[in-house]
Write a protein that holds these residues in place. Structure first.
Motif, mmCIF file in Angstrom:
data_model
loop_
_atom_site.group_PDB
_atom_site.id
_atom_site.type_symbol
_atom_site.label_atom_id
_atom_site.label_comp_id
_atom_site.label_asym_id
_atom_site.label_seq_id
_atom_site.Cartn_x
_atom_site.Cartn_y
_atom_site.Cartn_z
ATOM 1 N N TYR A 85 37.233 106.483 -94.283
ATOM 2 C CA TYR A 85 38.587 107.045 -94.284
ATOM 3 C C TYR A 85 39.325 106.706 -92.994
ATOM 4 O O TYR A 85 40.533 106.414 -93.014
ATOM 5 C CB TYR A 85 38.535 108.562 -94.496
ATOM 6 C CG TYR A 85 39.910 109.165 -94.661
ATOM 7 C CD1 TYR A 85 40.609 108.994 -95.858
ATOM 8 C CD2 TYR A 85 40.523 109.874 -93.634
ATOM 9 C CE1 TYR A 85 41.886 109.520 -96.019
ATOM 10 C CE2 TYR A 85 41.787 110.399 -93.784
ATOM 11 C CZ TYR A 85 42.473 110.226 -94.975
ATOM 12 O OH TYR A 85 43.741 110.736 -95.132
ATOM 13 N N GLN A 86 38.624 106.715 -91.882
ATOM 14 C CA GLN A 86 39.262 106.338 -90.626
ATOM 15 C C GLN A 86 39.724 104.888 -90.655
ATOM 16 O O GLN A 86 40.814 104.553 -90.165
ATOM 17 C CB GLN A 86 38.298 106.577 -89.453
ATOM 18 C CG GLN A 86 38.022 108.053 -89.174
ATOM 19 C CD GLN A 86 39.297 108.870 -89.006
ATOM 20 O OE1 GLN A 86 40.164 108.528 -88.212
ATOM 21 N NE2 GLN A 86 39.403 109.953 -89.778
ATOM 22 N N GLN A 87 38.922 104.010 -91.241
ATOM 23 C CA GLN A 87 39.349 102.613 -91.399
ATOM 24 C C GLN A 87 40.591 102.519 -92.278
ATOM 25 O O GLN A 87 41.513 101.746 -92.001
ATOM 26 C CB GLN A 87 38.222 101.782 -92.011
ATOM 27 C CG GLN A 87 37.021 101.572 -91.100
ATOM 28 C CD GLN A 87 35.997 100.646 -91.749
ATOM 29 O OE1 GLN A 87 36.319 99.541 -92.171
ATOM 30 N NE2 GLN A 87 34.766 101.116 -91.835
ATOM 31 N N PHE A 88 40.609 103.290 -93.334
ATOM 32 C CA PHE A 88 41.737 103.335 -94.264
ATOM 33 C C PHE A 88 43.018 103.750 -93.537
ATOM 34 O O PHE A 88 44.072 103.128 -93.691
ATOM 35 C CB PHE A 88 41.383 104.328 -95.376
ATOM 36 C CG PHE A 88 42.473 104.660 -96.344
ATOM 37 C CD1 PHE A 88 42.742 103.821 -97.412
ATOM 38 C CD2 PHE A 88 43.202 105.838 -96.215
ATOM 39 C CE1 PHE A 88 43.735 104.150 -98.340
ATOM 40 C CE2 PHE A 88 44.190 106.170 -97.130
ATOM 41 C CZ PHE A 88 44.456 105.325 -98.187
ATOM 42 N N VAL A 89 42.920 104.794 -92.723
ATOM 43 C CA VAL A 89 44.079 105.306 -91.998
ATOM 44 C C VAL A 89 44.528 104.316 -90.923
ATOM 45 O O VAL A 89 45.719 104.008 -90.791
ATOM 46 C CB VAL A 89 43.760 106.685 -91.378
ATOM 47 C CG1 VAL A 89 44.856 107.121 -90.409
ATOM 48 C CG2 VAL A 89 43.568 107.725 -92.481
ATOM 49 N N GLU A 90 43.570 103.815 -90.149
ATOM 50 C CA GLU A 90 43.916 102.911 -89.050
ATOM 51 C C GLU A 90 44.543 101.612 -89.540
ATOM 52 O O GLU A 90 45.388 101.023 -88.852
ATOM 53 C CB GLU A 90 42.659 102.623 -88.223
ATOM 54 C CG GLU A 90 42.176 103.829 -87.429
ATOM 55 C CD GLU A 90 40.785 103.638 -86.855
ATOM 56 O OE1 GLU A 90 40.234 102.512 -86.991
ATOM 57 O OE2 GLU A 90 40.236 104.603 -86.286
ATOM 58 N N ALA A 91 44.172 101.173 -90.733
ATOM 59 C CA ALA A 91 44.740 99.941 -91.284
ATOM 60 C C ALA A 91 46.106 100.161 -91.923
ATOM 61 O O ALA A 91 46.760 99.191 -92.321
ATOM 62 C CB ALA A 91 43.779 99.344 -92.309
ATOM 63 N N GLY A 92 46.538 101.412 -92.033
ATOM 64 C CA GLY A 92 47.857 101.708 -92.581
ATOM 65 C C GLY A 92 47.925 101.793 -94.091
ATOM 66 O O GLY A 92 49.024 101.881 -94.656
ATOM 67 N N TRP A 93 46.782 101.805 -94.760
ATOM 68 C CA TRP A 93 46.800 101.831 -96.219
ATOM 69 C C TRP A 93 47.405 103.114 -96.770
ATOM 70 O O TRP A 93 48.008 103.113 -97.847
ATOM 71 C CB TRP A 93 45.389 101.650 -96.770
ATOM 72 C CG TRP A 93 44.805 100.298 -96.532
ATOM 73 C CD1 TRP A 93 43.711 99.995 -95.764
ATOM 74 C CD2 TRP A 93 45.283 99.045 -97.037
ATOM 75 N NE1 TRP A 93 43.483 98.638 -95.769
ATOM 76 C CE2 TRP A 93 44.426 98.032 -96.542
ATOM 77 C CE3 TRP A 93 46.354 98.686 -97.867
ATOM 78 C CZ2 TRP A 93 44.617 96.687 -96.853
ATOM 79 C CZ3 TRP A 93 46.543 97.342 -98.173
ATOM 80 C CH2 TRP A 93 45.681 96.361 -97.667
ATOM 81 N N ALA A 94 47.274 104.216 -96.057
ATOM 82 C CA ALA A 94 47.777 105.504 -96.552
ATOM 83 C C ALA A 94 49.288 105.509 -96.720
ATOM 84 O O ALA A 94 49.832 106.252 -97.535
ATOM 85 C CB ALA A 94 47.351 106.629 -95.611
ATOM 86 N N SER A 95 49.984 104.679 -95.954
ATOM 87 C CA SER A 95 51.449 104.761 -95.895
ATOM 88 C C SER A 95 52.159 103.703 -96.728
ATOM 89 O O SER A 95 53.381 103.558 -96.638
ATOM 90 C CB SER A 95 51.902 104.631 -94.435
ATOM 91 O OG SER A 95 51.563 103.358 -93.905
ATOM 92 N N LEU A 96 51.444 102.952 -97.550
ATOM 93 C CA LEU A 96 52.020 101.797 -98.244
ATOM 94 C C LEU A 96 53.373 102.082 -98.893
ATOM 95 O O LEU A 96 54.364 101.407 -98.620
ATOM 96 C CB LEU A 96 51.059 101.280 -99.318
ATOM 97 C CG LEU A 96 49.989 100.265 -98.917
ATOM 98 C CD1 LEU A 96 49.264 99.793 -100.170
ATOM 99 C CD2 LEU A 96 50.590 99.079 -98.193
ATOM 100 N N SER A 97 53.414 103.054 -99.799
ATOM 101 C CA SER A 97 54.644 103.285 -100.560
ATOM 102 C C SER A 97 55.392 104.529 -100.099
ATOM 103 O O SER A 97 56.255 105.046 -100.812
ATOM 104 C CB SER A 97 54.324 103.403 -102.055
ATOM 105 O OG SER A 97 53.473 104.506 -102.308
ATOM 106 N N CYS A 98 55.114 105.003 -98.885
ATOM 107 C CA CYS A 98 55.776 106.201 -98.369
ATOM 108 C C CYS A 98 57.107 105.852 -97.702
ATOM 109 O O CYS A 98 57.343 104.724 -97.276
ATOM 110 C CB CYS A 98 54.863 106.927 -97.389
ATOM 111 S SG CYS A 98 53.354 107.604 -98.135
ATOM 112 N N ASP A 99 57.956 106.858 -97.596
ATOM 113 C CA ASP A 99 59.308 106.731 -97.051
ATOM 114 C C ASP A 99 59.263 106.331 -95.569
ATOM 115 O O ASP A 99 58.613 107.003 -94.763
ATOM 116 C CB ASP A 99 60.007 108.084 -97.200
ATOM 117 C CG ASP A 99 61.482 108.040 -96.854
ATOM 118 O OD1 ASP A 99 61.927 107.090 -96.184
ATOM 119 O OD2 ASP A 99 62.188 108.991 -97.246
#
Length: 596
Positions: A85-99
């Motif tokens: 999950y930390q890798q996911f967050v650090e790579a920016g995947w969480a924010s792909l389609s966010c405002d």
């Protein structure tokens, strides 16, 4: 152990050749710079994360599950989940389609959905943590106050905080009008919320520093039923004005459910003992606000089962090509071996092709729905937004129910391909069967989805939304009517379109006299309409494949074979379903309950 190769080529086919997503994005100012190369690059990089980081943790999550410390209510996720999950967050995947206003990348929902399909193939249980967070983000983004958005959305966008939805209670599942959780107003504008919630996915974990719960509860003056439900934001830690963590809120995990599958996701019993929360949106309008998250979750569950279908297919094909057993009925094929690979046997091929068709049809439906959702949310033309909204509403129960039903069948087929090895855990197939069976139940059972489709989405507006999709089917059939190469696809599609229209009118007429007719026909009806959608997409795929197969790319040859198999071996299911739907409710409802 299972392996996973992201199906990038087929995703590209659907997005670029079948749906021409780039042209849709060009008409939306926020996405006008999103081209095919951008989409491809995101899918390729996302696929690497899924195959290399998430997929190796799938069996670990299934074996270890989650561990609750009842003394302090803390919960440990399986080995490697937190680090992934930390890798996911650090790579920016969480924010792909966010405002972008709240730190997001502002990419289309369609691109995010392609990534989520791959995540679900690789590790459904892990993917539920960020998936539910995205749903909470959507709900707050649409219904939260500006103060709530400014405080919470940046953290949800980045993935630093995660989210859940807390709906179900021990005495009520789908019938939320019976929920008992209470919210008492406080002088400072907050509320003290007390109650018990069950089946709360991702309700407690160690992957993020804070968890934002969206909780349904009743105000003291609430009317009975669903019209008396309000929605509240209840954080695990109450944040300070600067976003730093404050006091621990009394919302605790009392136990975790021991499930048949998705063991790596914490399904929690949550207890609220005067937890501090804040109203989201208007009083007594909580269910309408929560439907933003619920509808997103229903689309997400369809994506979960699409992911499982794809990975089950990939591994079953590898096994079928390698496993030797018996000889081909038409004579030996592997003459240098004591038996032939089982892929030579017709029934093995039928199971594999059924699964492949369900994966490819499901992918087309999910991507089309996501593209319609992008138009609904972001297109500058109000008429386009309205029509897209109607298409998303029509497709949502089909995505949830049809794809999850199909995945249950598909994963079972793939387990069968393995024979006795299929139910041995080390091969991984039996986990996909267990995981897929759950998807048919949560986020509204598939019967609920069927009632929603037939009762609300079709009969509720006199069939208007369905007729709009029917126009798309007719347009394709008319355009290809004089193309002899398309006859085998167009004729059964046009025939099914006519039969769906007649069936809808017949059920609608009978339901005016007896509402049980809707309940008796709904499940079969949804499958018929699901096949209408798949038939439409497979016909479009066949048209493209026929035009391009002469170039020597075997991808198009395989696509044409799959479309042909679908129309010959799978679409005929609709004849039986239509007959069952027309049979009515009498054989179900006339038997007295005490005779069961």
């Amino acid at each position: 152990m299972s392996q996973y190769t992201p199906p990038i080529r087929d995703m590209q086919f659907v997005l670029h050749e079948m749906l021409n997503a780039e042209s849709t994005f060009k008409a939306i100012p926020a996405f006008e710079e999103i081209d095919a190369d951008t989409m491809n690059q995101i899918m390729e990089e996302g696929g690497k994360f899924c195959a290399e980081v998430l997929q190796p943790l799938n069996a670990v999550g299934d074996t270890e599950g989650c561990t609750l410390n009842k003394a302090d209510h803390s919960l440990k996720t399986p080995t490697g989940f937190k680090e992934a999950y930390q890798q996911f967050v650090e790579a920016g995947w969480a924010s792909l389609s966010c405002d972008p206003t709240y730190g997001g990348q502002g990419l289309p929902v369609t691109v995010n959905q392609a990534f989520y399909e791959m995540m679900n193939s690789a590790n459904q249980a892990w993917t539920m943590y960020p998936g539910l967070t995205h749903g909470a983000y959507d709900c707050l983004h649409e219904h939260g106050s500006q103060e709530q958005k400014d405080l919470y959305l940046p953290k949800l966008t980045s993935g630093e905080w995660t989210g859940t939805m807390c709906l179900t209670e021990p005495h009520c599942g789908t019938d939320l009008g019976m929920l008992r959780s209470k919210a008492e107003p406080q002088a400072d504008g907050s509320y003290k919320i007390t109650g018990a919630k069950i089946f709360i996915s991702s309700g407690e974990h160690d992957m993020a520093e804070n968890i934002i719960h969206l909780v349904l509860a009743r105000l003291p003056d609430a009317p009975v039923g669903t019209k008396g439900i309000s929605l509240f934001l209840v954080p695990k830690f109450v944040p300070n004005a600067d976003g730093s963590l404050g006091a621990r809120n009394p919302i605790f995990c009392g136990a975790i459910e021991h499930k048949m599958g998705i063991h790596g996701n914490a399904t929690c019993q949550m207890n609220l003992d005067g937890a501090t929360g804040w109203l989201i949106g208007q009083p007594h309008r909580g269910l309408a606000a929560m439907f933003v998250m619920m509808n997103a979750a229903r689309l997400g569950v369809g994506m979960q089962s699409l992911g499982l279908t794809e990975i089950a297919y990939q591994n079953a094909v590898v096994y079928a090509k390698d496993r030797i057993q018996s000889r081909s009925l038409t004579g030996p094929k592997a003459t240098d071996k004591p038996a032939d690979p089982i892929i030579v046997h017709p029934d093995v091929r039928k199971m594999l092709l059924t699964t492949r068709a369900y994966a490819e049809g499901g992918r087309a439906l999910c991507m089309w729905t996501a593209l319609e959702l992008d138009k609904e949310l972001s297109h500058p033309d109000e008429a386009v937004r309205k029509e897209a909204s109607e298409m998303v509403a029509l497709a949502t129960p089909i995505v949830k129910a049809f794809i999850t039903d199909n995945a249950w069948e598909a994963t079972s087929h793939c387990m069968q391909v393995y024979g006795g090895h299929g139910y041995i855990a080390e091969w991984g197939m039996e986990q996909y069967v267990r995981d897929s069976r759950i998807n048919m139940i949560y986020e509204g059972t598939n019967t609920i989805q069927s009632l929603d489709l037939l009762g609300r989405k079709v009969l509720g507006d006199g069939g208007a939304k369905l007729m709009k999709f029917g126009k798309m089917v007719r347009a394709l059939c008319e355009a290809e009517a004089n193309n002899p190469a398309m006859k085998e696809f167009i004729e059964p599609l046009a025939d099914l379109g006519d039969k769906v229209s007649k069936l809808t009118m017949e059920i609608g007429g009978k339901a005016m006299q007896n509402p049980d007719e809707v309940g008796a026909a709904a499940v079969d009806y949804l499958r018929v309409v699901g096949h209408l959608f798949y038939g439409y997409f497979f016909a479009k795929a066949a048209k493209i494949a026929l035009e391009k197969q002469s170039g020597g790319d075997k991808f198009y040859t395989a696509k044409l074979h799959t479309a042909r198999f679908y129309f010959q071996k799978m679409l005929p299911e609709t004849a039986m379903l239509i007959r069952k739907a027309r049979a009515g409710s009498s054989s179900l409802m006339e038997m007295e309950a005490d005779l069961f």
